[in-house]
Every structure is written in C-alpha cells, then in structure tokens.
Design a protein around this motif. Structure first.
Motif, short mmCIF file in Angstrom:
data_model
loop_
_atom_site.label_atom_id
_atom_site.label_comp_id
_atom_site.label_asym_id
_atom_site.label_seq_id
_atom_site.Cartn_x
_atom_site.Cartn_y
_atom_site.Cartn_z
N THR A 132 0.80 4.02 -2.95
CA THR A 132 0.49 5.41 -2.63
C THR A 132 1.56 6.35 -3.17
N PHE A 133 2.83 5.98 -3.01
CA PHE A 133 3.90 6.82 -3.53
C PHE A 133 3.89 6.86 -5.05
N PHE A 157 -5.99 0.76 3.59
CA PHE A 157 -6.12 0.95 2.15
C PHE A 157 -7.03 2.14 1.85
N LEU A 203 0.82 -1.21 0.00
CA LEU A 203 0.00 0.00 0.00
C LEU A 203 0.86 1.26 0.00
N THR A 204 1.95 1.23 0.73
CA THR A 204 2.85 2.40 0.75
C THR A 204 3.46 2.64 -0.63
N LEU A 220 -8.83 1.08 -7.87
CA LEU A 220 -8.89 0.84 -6.43
C LEU A 220 -9.38 -0.57 -6.12
N GLY A 234 -0.31 7.92 -5.95
CA GLY A 234 -0.96 8.98 -5.19
C GLY A 234 -2.37 8.58 -4.79
N ARG A 235 -3.14 9.54 -4.36
CA ARG A 235 -4.52 9.30 -3.97
C ARG A 235 -5.41 9.39 -5.21
N LEU A 268 -5.07 5.44 2.84
CA LEU A 268 -3.90 5.82 2.06
C LEU A 268 -4.24 6.16 0.61
N THR A 269 -5.21 5.45 0.04
CA THR A 269 -5.53 5.67 -1.38
C THR A 269 -6.59 6.75 -1.57
N GLY A 270 -7.20 7.23 -0.49
CA GLY A 270 -8.25 8.23 -0.62
C GLY A 270 -9.51 7.68 -1.26
#
Length: 216
Positions: free
Chosen positions: A37-38, A114, A33-34, A50, A41-42, A117-119
């Motif tokens: 996200t990097f 999840f 997930l990190t 998603l 992004g969201r 972090l992903t919005g």
C-alpha cells in the motif's frame, strides 16, 4: 472419521495454545499488504496487479506458517504414540482438515484487509469464492503432503518452501487468472475446472503416498 476428528481437534488445541502459525501468517500478510500500500498506493483500476498481489500474499503466508504440520510430533518424539491410535492416512486427513481451517481463518482476515487497503473493486462473489476455495484446497493439500515429506529432515523450513513452490506454481497461475477474470466480468469456468482437477489430483496422490511416506 472419529480418529480424523480427534487429530483435527488436537491440532487446533495445540495451535491455539501458542498461535505460532496463525500469528506468523497474519503478521506476514499485514506487513506485506502495508508495504504494498505504501509503495503502490490504491490501484483499483489495475486488476491484473491486484490479482497477483492477492495470491502471492496468500501463498507466502501459507508457506511462512504451515511448515510445522508434522514437526510437533517429530520434535516432541510423540509420533510413535500417534501412530498407535490412528493410521497414517487418518493422521494426515486430520492435519489436512486443520490446514484447511487454518487457511480459512487467515483468509477471513487477509482478504477483506487486502480489498480495503488496495482499494480493489468489489469482487463478483460467486466466481471469486469458487476460485478462492479451490485454491485454498490446493494450498492445504500440498502443504500437508510436503509437510509429511520433510518432517524427518533437518532443514525443514528451507525444504518446505523449495519443494512446495513447484507444486504451487499452477495454483498461483490459475488463481491469479481466475481472480482477474471475475474482476473483468468474464467467465472463470476455464480456470475453475483446472483448479478443481488439480485439487483432486493432489488429494488422490496424497492418499496414495501417506502410508509409504511414514513407513520409509
């Protein structure tokens, strides 16, 4: 049921002593997930991406941590002792119950993380939980069955992933489609019904095969 409950408690105590499987699953999920996200992004408006990311994370977290379902007894040479106190079906049902509980713990950590972090947009709770629950049953049933099949082999890790993936492709496809549908506000019934049927088929096939797997 007493034997099944005893096996489940034994599995939970063994896992809690080392927390190998739980740490591996959570570490894999958090790392994935990190990285996502990097990299991306969201992306709250891309529910198709998603949905795929969520189920890929859950599936590979399970594959990374659940290959040892029957390995403890094989490596410590206590399988015969376990067979003396319970039938193969009772042992497998106890391990299936543990795998279900294990996945619920992993998902209780992974899914909120999840969404954060992903919005991702807030899920439609009822349909979302229905798809997630049936997918979890399929993951646990297939992991328990494949774990029994590969327990006596040498390359357990590679075989576990290789044998599990073809079984889990329908679960992945239906889980992704159902999760996307609930975010889009459409009915998930056409995805929930096949998932439920697949879960029943996996459980029925497992109950028919456990005795033969342990004898041959």
């Amino acid at each position: 049921m007493r034997s099944v409950w005893a096996i489940l408690r034994k599995e939970w105590r063994s896992e809690w002593r080392t927390r190998y499987g739980l740490n591996a699953a959570v570490l894999f999920a958090v790392t994935s997930l990190t990285a996502v996200t990097f990299a991306a992004g969201r992306i709250p408006d891309r529910v198709d991406i998603l949905s795929a990311l969520l189920w890929l994370t859950l599936m590979f977290a399970a594959l990374a941590s659940m290959s040892h379902a029957f390995v403890r007894e094989t490596e410590s040479r206590t399988m015969l002792l376990l067979r003396l106190v319970a039938s193969p079906t009772q042992i497998a049902l106890g391990k299936l119950g543990f795998n279900l509980l294990f996945l619920l713990v992993v998902e209780a950590i992974t899914v909120p993380l999840f969404l954060l972090l992903t919005g991702a947009p807030a899920p439609n709770v009822g349909p979302f939980l229905a798809v997630l629950a049936l997918g979890t049953v399929c993951l646990a049933a297939s992991s328990t069955l494949v774990g029994a099949v590969i327990a006596q082999t040498r390359s357990r890790g590679a075989l576990f992933a290789g044998v599990s993936l073809p079984i889990l492709f329908p679960v992945l496809a239906l889980g992704v489609a159902g999760t996307r549908a609930q975010w889009e506000g459409t009915s998930v019934l056409s995805f929930v019904q096949p998932l439920a049927a697949y879960a029943v088929a996996l459980l029925a096939m497992s109950l028919l095969l456990y005795d033969h797997l342990w004898e041959d």
